[in-house]
Design an enzyme around this catalytic site. Structure first.
Site, short mmCIF file in Angstrom:
data_model
loop_
_atom_site.label_atom_id
_atom_site.label_comp_id
_atom_site.label_asym_id
_atom_site.label_seq_id
_atom_site.Cartn_x
_atom_site.Cartn_y
_atom_site.Cartn_z
N LYS A 54 0.84 -1.21 0.00
CA LYS A 54 0.00 0.00 0.00
C LYS A 54 0.87 1.25 0.00
O LYS A 54 0.62 2.20 -0.73
CB LYS A 54 -0.91 0.02 1.24
CG LYS A 54 -2.09 -0.94 1.11
CD LYS A 54 -2.78 -1.17 2.44
CE LYS A 54 -3.78 -2.31 2.30
NZ LYS A 54 -4.24 -2.85 3.57
N GLN A 98 -5.50 -1.64 9.38
CA GLN A 98 -5.36 -2.99 8.83
C GLN A 98 -6.03 -4.01 9.76
O GLN A 98 -5.82 -4.01 10.97
CB GLN A 98 -3.87 -3.32 8.66
CG GLN A 98 -3.56 -4.64 8.01
CD GLN A 98 -3.94 -4.71 6.54
OE1 GLN A 98 -3.96 -3.71 5.83
NE2 GLN A 98 -4.26 -5.90 6.07
N ASP A 121 -11.92 2.32 3.58
CA ASP A 121 -12.27 0.89 3.60
C ASP A 121 -13.77 0.68 3.45
O ASP A 121 -14.22 -0.46 3.26
CB ASP A 121 -11.85 0.28 4.95
CG ASP A 121 -10.64 -0.62 4.83
OD1 ASP A 121 -10.40 -1.13 3.72
OD2 ASP A 121 -9.96 -0.81 5.85
N1 GUN Z 1 -7.13 -7.02 5.66
C1 GUN Z 1 -7.25 -7.70 4.49
N2 GUN Z 1 -7.87 -6.95 3.57
C2 GUN Z 1 -8.15 -5.77 4.15
C3 GUN Z 1 -8.78 -4.57 3.70
O1 GUN Z 1 -9.23 -4.42 2.55
N3 GUN Z 1 -8.87 -3.56 4.62
C4 GUN Z 1 -8.41 -3.70 5.89
N4 GUN Z 1 -8.57 -2.68 6.71
N5 GUN Z 1 -7.82 -4.78 6.33
C5 GUN Z 1 -7.69 -5.81 5.47
#
Ligand code: GUN
Length: 294
Positions: A54, A98, A121
């Site tokens: 990211k 996350q 998200d």
């Molecule tokens: N863990 C795995 N995929 C995601 C996601 O798209 N967002 C978040 N916050 N955590 C994740």
């Protein structure tokens, strides 16, 4: 006949390039630099890989990237204090915590504390509710990626039979809503559904998001169906290493499906690209600018 392989790598790279163009434009025309803050609690190795990717891709798109790493034993109050600080920070337009969080932390309270305008998200109840109501919302990134991949094969999803297997807040439920917005006819299946093979056999569009290796078999599929595999499962190999497989038995499905996403190289590639899209959109909305072209 073998299925067309939907190349998530190529489609995600195109999307990232379009985001980068729009980021350059808002910077030039409005002096706005979209910023994404990612919060990682603890040191889950898979999460560390995602967070690094990211960070790299956010910077490559010309946006500001802020990483916050907290120890696994951080208190709920300290984590909420960081979220509150990011909510107030004018350089931050997107906040992603996350998941999953380490045991002992209350995920729901953390998600609820994120400013809905910065909730890239799409997990905050304001955004989830707006999406379910058919209103404009920040939507979860993986489902957005699934729709884009489907549209690389079908210009319109109107009237198609879609099945979503899995009902998580991050994927299954929001994907159902996005498919409804596309005027598909949607079945949502899950671990308690009866005769899953029979349900899948009726579907023109199959979305597998359960986290069970190769659960969907080739002979469950309607010939010519489009298969979007959201699963990322690590399974042991004979040599002691591991390999990634999806929720669909890929080799079997190749012989029956019309189009299919590989694992890796399918949906996974799209999630971060869509996160960049959401951050750009959030930045424009917060700054009172028109919606970006992506
Ligand atoms: N863990 C795995 N995929 C995601 C996601 O798209 N967002 C978040 N916050 N955590 C994740």
């Amino acid at each position: 006949m073998t299925a067309k392989i939907i190349d998530g790598k190529v489609i995600a790279a195109e999307l990232r390039a379009r985001v980068a163009d729009e980021v350059a434009r808002v910077k030039r025309e409005h002096n706005l630099v979209p910023g994404l803050a990612v919060v990682l609690v603890g040191s889950d190795p898979a999460s560390e890989v995602y967070v690094r990717s990211k960070h790299t891709q956010t910077q490559a798109a010309g946006m500001a990237s802020f990483e916050h790493k907290l120890p696994a034993d951080v208190s709920q109050a300290d984590l909420l204090a960081l979220v509150a600080k990011l909510n107030r920070d004018p350089a931050v337009h997107g906040i992603l915590v996350q998941l999953p969080l380490p045991k002992g932390l209350n995920t729901e309270a953390v998600v609820n504390a994120i400013d809905p305008a910065k909730d890239v998200d799409g997990l905050h109840p304001n955004n989830a509710g707006r999406l379910a109501g058919g209103f404009e919302a920040l939507s979860p990134c993986t489902p957005l990626g699934c729709i884009i991949l489907t549209k690389s094969v079908h210009a319109s999803l109107e009237g198609m039979n879609a099945i979503v297997i899995g009902r998580s807040n991050l994927v299954g439920r929001p994907l159902v809503q996005l498919l409804l917005n596309e005027n598909a006819t949607v079945t949502i299946a899950h671990s308690r559904s009866r005769d899953l093979p029979g349900l899948v056999r009726r579907a023109d569009l199959v979305y597998a998001a359960v986290g069970k290796s190769e659960m969907v078999r080739g002979d469950w599929l309607k010939p010519g169906a489009t298969v979007i595999d959201v699963g990322i499962n690590r399974i042991p190999k004979d040599d002691g290493k591991t390999r990634l497989v999806g929720d669909v038995a890929y080799q079997e499905a190749l012989a029956v499906a019309g189009a299919i996403t590989p694992v890796p190289g399918g949906v996974g590639q799209m999630t971060v690209a869509c996160l960049l899209v959401n951050t750009l959109r959030a930045a424009c909305a917060i700054a009172g600018l028109p919606k970006p072209a992506v």
